[in-house]
Design a protein around this motif. Structure first.
Motif, PDB file in Angstrom:
ATOM      1  N   PHE A  82       1.370  -0.958   0.229  1.00 30.32           N
ATOM      2  CA  PHE A  82       0.326  -0.136   0.168  1.00 30.32           C
ATOM      3  C   PHE A  82       1.187   0.910  -0.064  1.00 30.32           C
ATOM      4  CE2 PHE A  82      -3.811  -2.533   2.421  1.00 30.32           C
ATOM      5  CZ  PHE A  82      -4.360  -2.210   0.721  1.00 30.32           C
ATOM      6  N   ASP A  83       2.039   0.941   1.019  1.00 24.82           N
ATOM      7  CA  ASP A  83       2.503   2.299   0.918  1.00 24.82           C
ATOM      8  C   ASP A  83       3.652   2.643  -0.434  1.00 24.82           C
ATOM      9  OD1 ASP A  83       2.113   2.657   3.909  1.00 24.82           O
ATOM     10  OD2 ASP A  83       3.676   1.864   4.106  1.00 24.82           O
ATOM     11  N   GLU A  87       2.966   5.539  -3.368  1.00 25.93           N
ATOM     12  CA  GLU A  87       4.059   7.179  -2.927  1.00 25.93           C
ATOM     13  C   GLU A  87       4.103   7.219  -4.883  1.00 25.93           C
ATOM     14  OE1 GLU A  87       7.403   5.334  -1.117  1.00 25.93           O
ATOM     15  OE2 GLU A  87       7.061   5.562   0.202  1.00 25.93           O
ATOM     16  N   ALA A  88       3.821   6.133  -5.283  1.00 24.61           N
ATOM     17  CA  ALA A  88       4.194   5.848  -6.554  1.00 24.61           C
ATOM     18  C   ALA A  88       2.846   6.510  -7.483  1.00 24.61           C
ATOM     19  CB  ALA A  88       4.288   4.422  -6.818  1.00 24.61           C
ATOM     20  N   VAL A  89       2.076   6.986  -7.126  1.00 23.14           N
ATOM     21  CA  VAL A  89       0.841   7.292  -7.792  1.00 23.14           C
ATOM     22  C   VAL A  89       0.735   7.963  -7.693  1.00 23.14           C
ATOM     23  CG1 VAL A  89      -1.161   7.031  -6.209  1.00 23.14           C
ATOM     24  CG2 VAL A  89      -1.863   6.812  -8.008  1.00 23.14           C
ATOM     25  N   ALA A  90       1.244   9.251  -6.230  1.00 25.86           N
ATOM     26  CA  ALA A  90       1.855  10.523  -5.858  1.00 25.86           C
ATOM     27  C   ALA A  90       1.823  10.915  -7.187  1.00 25.86           C
ATOM     28  CB  ALA A  90       1.777  10.562  -4.832  1.00 25.86           C
ATOM     29  N   LYS A  91       3.069  10.554  -7.806  1.00 29.99           N
ATOM     30  CA  LYS A  91       3.871  11.129  -8.411  1.00 29.99           C
ATOM     31  C   LYS A  91       3.598  11.362 -10.156  1.00 29.99           C
ATOM     32  CE  LYS A  91       7.836   9.436  -6.113  1.00 29.99           C
ATOM     33  NZ  LYS A  91       9.404   7.865  -6.258  1.00 29.99           N
ATOM     34  N   VAL A 126       1.883   4.683 -16.911  1.00 29.19           N
ATOM     35  CA  VAL A 126       1.722   4.719 -15.659  1.00 29.19           C
ATOM     36  C   VAL A 126       1.313   3.662 -14.859  1.00 29.19           C
ATOM     37  CG1 VAL A 126       0.298   6.638 -14.802  1.00 29.19           C
ATOM     38  CG2 VAL A 126       1.583   6.970 -15.721  1.00 29.19           C
ATOM     39  N   ILE A 127       0.168   3.119 -14.677  1.00 31.04           N
ATOM     40  CA  ILE A 127      -1.564   2.463 -13.647  1.00 31.04           C
ATOM     41  C   ILE A 127      -0.163   1.187 -13.761  1.00 31.04           C
ATOM     42  CG2 ILE A 127      -3.197   1.175 -13.239  1.00 31.04           C
ATOM     43  CD1 ILE A 127      -3.060   4.620 -12.910  1.00 31.04           C
TER      44      ILE A 127
END
Length: 153
Positions: A82-83, A87-91, A126-127
């Motif tokens: 989850f962490d 972190e990755a999606v926030a970028k 991205v996803i």
């Protein structure tokens, strides 16, 4: 809603409708002096009721006319996954919102892209590379029925 009186609620409604309203305009609409109004607005910021003032852009005019919602299911649900996912999606600048949800999948991602022609690239770039992604389901919006709704106060 905490320590908000009717004047505070009115100020919040008015500022949600148009964040560029002047203190003089606000004061006239809520029946306070400009100084009293300014003090209340500052308190609403200080106490965290107002977190930002920003412009709402027309997505089509800035090359982001297509809105997609993507359900994401992770391969396993461990805190470190989850962490890493968060972190990755926030970028990812295309991602407007990402919510961890309860139900048949783990995350709901809201993204704006140019059009469906670039969607496959967005998904693969991205996803799908996000940590732990096992499965996705995408829904493209065909009409904005109630975009940018105001919070009821």
């Amino acid at each position: 809603m905490g320590d908000l009186d009717q004047i505070d609620r009115s100020l919040l409604r008015l500022l949600q409708e148009d964040g560029r309203r002047t203190t003089l305009d606000l004061a006239g609409r809520v029946g306070l002096s400009p100084t009293g109004t300014s003090q209340r607005v500052k308190r609403l910021f200080r106490d965290g009721f107002i977190t930002a003032v920003r412009a709402v852009l027309d997505p089509r005019k800035v090359g982001r006319g297509t809105l997609v919602f993507i359900e994401v299911r992770l391969d396993h649900t461990a805190p470190h996954i989850f962490d890493r996912f968060a972190e990755a999606v926030a970028k990812a600048p295309e991602v407007l919102e990402c919510h961890m949800v309860v139900g048949g999948f783990d995350y709901l991602v809201k993204a704006r892209i140019a059009d469906m022609a670039v969607f496959q690239d967005f998904l693969q770039r991205v996803i799908l590379p996000l940590p732990g992604v096992r499965e996705t389901h995408t829904f493209a919006s065909i009409a904005d029925v109630k975009p940018n709704a105001l919070l009821p106060v």
